[in-house]
Design a protein around this motif. Structure first.
Motif, short mmCIF file in Angstrom:
data_model
loop_
_atom_site.label_atom_id
_atom_site.label_comp_id
_atom_site.label_asym_id
_atom_site.label_seq_id
_atom_site.Cartn_x
_atom_site.Cartn_y
_atom_site.Cartn_z
N SER A 396 0.79 -1.20 -0.14
CA SER A 396 0.04 0.00 0.10
C SER A 396 0.61 1.40 0.00
CB SER A 396 -1.11 0.00 1.28
OG SER A 396 -1.85 -1.26 1.22
N LEU A 397 0.43 2.32 -0.69
CA LEU A 397 1.13 3.69 -0.83
C LEU A 397 0.41 4.71 -0.43
CD1 LEU A 397 3.48 5.03 -1.75
CD2 LEU A 397 2.38 5.54 -4.00
N PHE A 398 1.07 5.30 0.56
CA PHE A 398 -0.10 6.59 1.09
C PHE A 398 0.65 7.59 0.97
CE2 PHE A 398 -0.37 2.70 3.98
CZ PHE A 398 -1.84 2.40 3.93
N VAL A 399 0.20 8.91 0.97
CA VAL A 399 0.41 10.14 0.65
C VAL A 399 -0.09 11.02 1.48
CG1 VAL A 399 0.51 12.08 -0.96
CG2 VAL A 399 0.73 9.82 -1.56
N GLY A 400 0.76 11.89 2.51
CA GLY A 400 0.27 12.86 3.48
C GLY A 400 1.17 14.27 3.70
N SER A 401 0.36 15.03 3.89
CA SER A 401 1.01 16.48 4.20
C SER A 401 2.15 16.42 5.25
CB SER A 401 0.12 17.35 4.21
OG SER A 401 -0.46 17.77 2.90
N LEU A 402 2.95 17.25 5.32
CA LEU A 402 4.11 17.39 6.55
C LEU A 402 3.60 18.46 7.47
CD1 LEU A 402 7.42 16.12 4.97
CD2 LEU A 402 5.71 14.36 6.03
N LEU A 419 5.41 -3.06 -3.88
CA LEU A 419 5.73 -1.84 -4.49
C LEU A 419 7.04 -1.61 -4.16
CD1 LEU A 419 2.40 0.36 -3.38
CD2 LEU A 419 2.91 -0.85 -5.70
N THR A 420 7.82 -0.69 -5.13
CA THR A 420 9.27 -0.23 -5.00
C THR A 420 8.97 1.13 -3.93
OG1 THR A 420 9.01 1.40 -6.77
CG2 THR A 420 9.77 -0.69 -7.12
N ASP A 434 5.21 -1.24 -9.61
CA ASP A 434 4.44 -2.12 -8.85
C ASP A 434 5.38 -3.33 -9.56
OD1 ASP A 434 2.74 -4.23 -8.17
OD2 ASP A 434 1.11 -3.44 -8.87
N ARG A 435 5.81 -4.31 -8.49
CA ARG A 435 6.51 -5.45 -8.80
C ARG A 435 5.68 -6.73 -8.80
NH1 ARG A 435 11.87 -4.32 -5.08
NH2 ARG A 435 10.43 -3.60 -3.46
N ASP A 436 4.63 -6.57 -9.09
CA ASP A 436 3.62 -7.78 -9.00
C ASP A 436 4.16 -8.61 -10.31
OD1 ASP A 436 1.71 -9.76 -9.58
OD2 ASP A 436 -0.02 -8.21 -9.57
N ASP A 465 12.75 -2.62 -10.33
CA ASP A 465 12.85 -2.76 -9.01
C ASP A 465 13.06 -1.56 -7.96
OD1 ASP A 465 12.52 -5.60 -9.03
OD2 ASP A 465 14.33 -6.11 -8.15
N ALA A 466 13.56 -0.35 -8.69
CA ALA A 466 13.85 0.56 -8.03
C ALA A 466 13.52 1.81 -8.99
CB ALA A 466 15.27 0.62 -7.32
N VAL A 467 13.09 2.63 -8.40
CA VAL A 467 13.01 4.06 -9.19
C VAL A 467 13.43 5.43 -8.54
CG1 VAL A 467 11.06 5.49 -10.24
CG2 VAL A 467 10.90 2.98 -10.02
N ARG A 468 14.11 6.21 -9.19
CA ARG A 468 14.75 7.50 -8.91
C ARG A 468 14.31 8.55 -9.87
NH1 ARG A 468 14.69 8.85 -3.70
NH2 ARG A 468 16.45 10.20 -3.90
#
Length: 611
Positions: A396-402, A419-420, A434-436, A465-468
């Motif tokens: 699961s991927l969550f997004v939140g304000s700091l 997920l990566t 998504d590494r499914d 496998d990784a993203v930047r």
């Protein structure tokens, strides 16, 4: 660098250096047999960077093999127009030879093999032709645009000589185009420089300045590098980067006719006289042009802090200082991150203030720092106002304000498998793979939410496998797992088509290897505008850590200090921030400049800087 190894034994360099009149002269006239097995051209010893290296012309009555060897040695000199090298050629061959067309880099110095079908011992007959084959193992090629590309395979090119009927001297009449040399000579002769263009897409709606994108090229180190670099900027971006960037110089802009060399004055100002193509540009466009040059020149030397552009007929188009250039365009390497972030032992996102020596971490404001939702990895936006976290199950991927009191909503993306670690671009969009195995995909969430966009990656062989994403938003680094489970580091160019329909079409195009010598990449991070730091294993070797350029070349300078068990890396594009890593043996550690690895915290993981 010293001579290359031949047959496992280091032999003394054959070229002899002489200090005279502020220059170093390299003898290129030692003899070698005219026939026989493979022979090598000894590489030139590494000289002081301030000394220039020149080759000697052919000596009288030199045999064919010596002519070939002398010519190859002359290619490694600092002769601007290769005038000495041309003395080894016939007049016709010199007229057709284009040394600027390419530079082929071999693992060792070129081997010279006599062609046994046409070659013969000239001491026993009066034949007027002779043939050799140059061989070696290819490492890379620098093309006419000065762009570096790693290569593999065997190098084999014919060289033919003829004896002049009047003078009786041997000269080369058939040879490969371009220049060829060993890797050690290439490292001595050439240097990598970032030239700059502007991202074609507007990556942030509120942007008040353009985004500068680095385009690395190789220039000859001691052959008026400043003028070479200026000409390269004017000629436009390299083919690989060109679809994603633009230049503010009008097409056809060149240095004014008759200008052969550029140098700053005693006030660190470089004046660049341009031809008539640039005479009609307005003030703002001229400032953009000057910004491109100033960013580029500052990457080459600290001695330029002002650029003045001149019209073809004389007079100033515009003049730009360093502070003014930073208002015209932004660079990822300029902004220092406020914090280093990581996931602590309570699986919360925490942060440590950057720029100091303190190692006390505090939970980030908002839901991601409360610990209600357990995390295993996170990414923080470039403005450090928003973060994304991967839940502890990896699905699961969550997004939140700091911000204090910021709530954490439902996941913005879910996977059936894993997920990566996500990555933010300069636009504020969030990238994740998504590494499914049943449905592997690379996706981007606009402004960190909404319906995910599947990213097209033509030519991708394997699973991401990784993203930047780079700070410029134009380039993306991917670790790709192949079917045999080897993992390689690839660089792609990001392109967006906002006119295709209701939603943009996003693609990652023309993937190329950035670490061809590594077959099992375990971690990577951007560590500069065209540099990455990567941990991985060489073929048949142990895990290593090194810096690599986006074009696959190796930057100058020492690699990071050795560290075992590296599982993740965090580097800022601003090189004042220390390199940080997570090691399975030591936890989170950091590497301040000029020191050894220092422990930050044992019970923490997944360190990241913004991006």
């Amino acid at each position: 660098m010293g001579a290359d190894r031949v047959g496992g034994v280091r032999r003394p360099a054959r070229a002899v250096a002489y200090a005279a009149c502020g220059a170093v002269l390299l003898a290129g006239c030692a003899s070698m047999p005219d026939s026989g097995d493979l022979r090598d051209v000894e590489s030139t010893p590494r000289q002081d960077s301030q000394l220039r290296v020149f080759a000697m012309p052919p000596r009288e009555d030199a045999p064919p093999s010596e002519i070939v060897q002398g010519f190859l040695e002359a290619l490694t000199s600092d002769d601007p127009q290769y005038a000495t090298a041309r003395q080894y050629l016939t007049g016709t061959a010199s007229g057709h030879w284009r040394p600027e067309q390419s530079t082929t880099v071999l693992a060792g110095s070129p081997n010279i093999q006599a062609d046994r079908t046409t070659g013969h011992d000239t001491s026993h007959d009066n034949s007027d032709d002779y043939a050799f084959t140059l061989t070696g193992d290819k490492v890379a090629r620098v093309d006419v645009q000065q762009s570096y590309t790693p290569m593999r395979g065997e190098y084999s090119q014919p060289v033919h000589l003829t004896r002049d009927k009047k003078s009786g001297q041997w000269r080369i009449d058939v040879l490969p185009q371009g220049v060829v040399m060993g890797q050690s000579d290439f490292q001595r002769n050439y240097m990598s420089v970032n030239k700059y263009y502007f991202a074609s897409n507007t990556w942030a709606d509120s942007a008040t300045s353009a985004t500068a994108v680095a385009d690395p090229v190789f220039v000859r180190r001691r052959v008026d590098a400043m003028t070479q670099v200026v000409r390269s900027v004017l000629s436009g971006p390299t083919d690989w980067l060109e679809p994603a960037v633009s230049s503010s110089f009008p097409a056809g802009t060149e240095l004014r006719r008759g200008v052969t060399s550029l140098a700053p004055d005693d006030q660190n100002r470089l004046t660049v006289p341009l031809n008539e193509k640039a005479s009609g540009v307005g003030r703002e466009k001229c400032r953009e042009m000057a910004t491109q040059l100033l960013f580029t020149l500052q990457n080459l030397t600290p001695t330029v802090d002002t650029v003045t552009l001149q019209r073809a007929g004389g007079g100033t188009l515009c003049s730009l200082e360093e502070e003014q250039a930073e208002a015209v365009a932004t660079r990822g390497s300029v902004k220092r991150p406020d914090y280093l972030y990581y996931v602590d032992d309570k699986q919360r996102l925490v942060r440590i203030a950057g720029g100091g020596t303190a190692m006390v971490a505090d939970p980030v404001p908002g839901g991601l720092g409360e610990g209600v939702q357990k995390l295993q990895a996170a990414a923080v936006s470039w403005d450090e106002r928003t973060a994304a976290g991967v839940g502890d199950n990896g699905k699961s991927l969550f997004v939140g304000s700091l911000v204090e009191g910021g709530a954490l909503d439902a996941p913005v993306l879910q996977s059936q498998v894993r997920l990566t670690v996500p990555s933010w671009d300069a636009r504020g969009d969030l990238w994740v793979a998504d590494r499914d195995p049943a449905r592997p995909r690379l996706v981007v969430l606009e402004q960190g939410g909404g319906q995910p966009l599947d990213v097209r990656v033509p030519g991708l062989k394997g699973r991401v496998d990784a993203v930047r994403v780079a700070a410029d938003g134009v380039r993306i680094a991917l670790v790709v797992r192949a079917e045999n489970d080897s993992k390689s580091l690839l660089i792609g160019r990001i392109e967006r088509d906002d006119k295709a329909g209701d939603r943009p079409v996003v693609s990652v195009l023309e993937l190329r290897s950035a670490a061809p010598e590594l077959e099992d990449v375990t971690a990577m991070s951007w560590a500069g505008e065209s540099r990455l730091v990567v941990a991985g294993r060489e073929k048949g070797g142990v895990q290593t850590m090194r810096y690599v350029q986006v074009d696959g070349s190796t930057p100058e300078g020492p690699p990071p200090a050795a560290l075992t068990g590296v599982q993740s890396l965090a580097a800022a594009e601003d090189d004042r921030s220390p390199l940080v890593a997570y090691s399975s043996e030591d936890g989170i550690v950091r590497l301040p400049s000029g020191t050894q690895w220092q422990k930050v915290v044992k019970d923490g993981l997944a360190p990241v800087y913004p991006g």
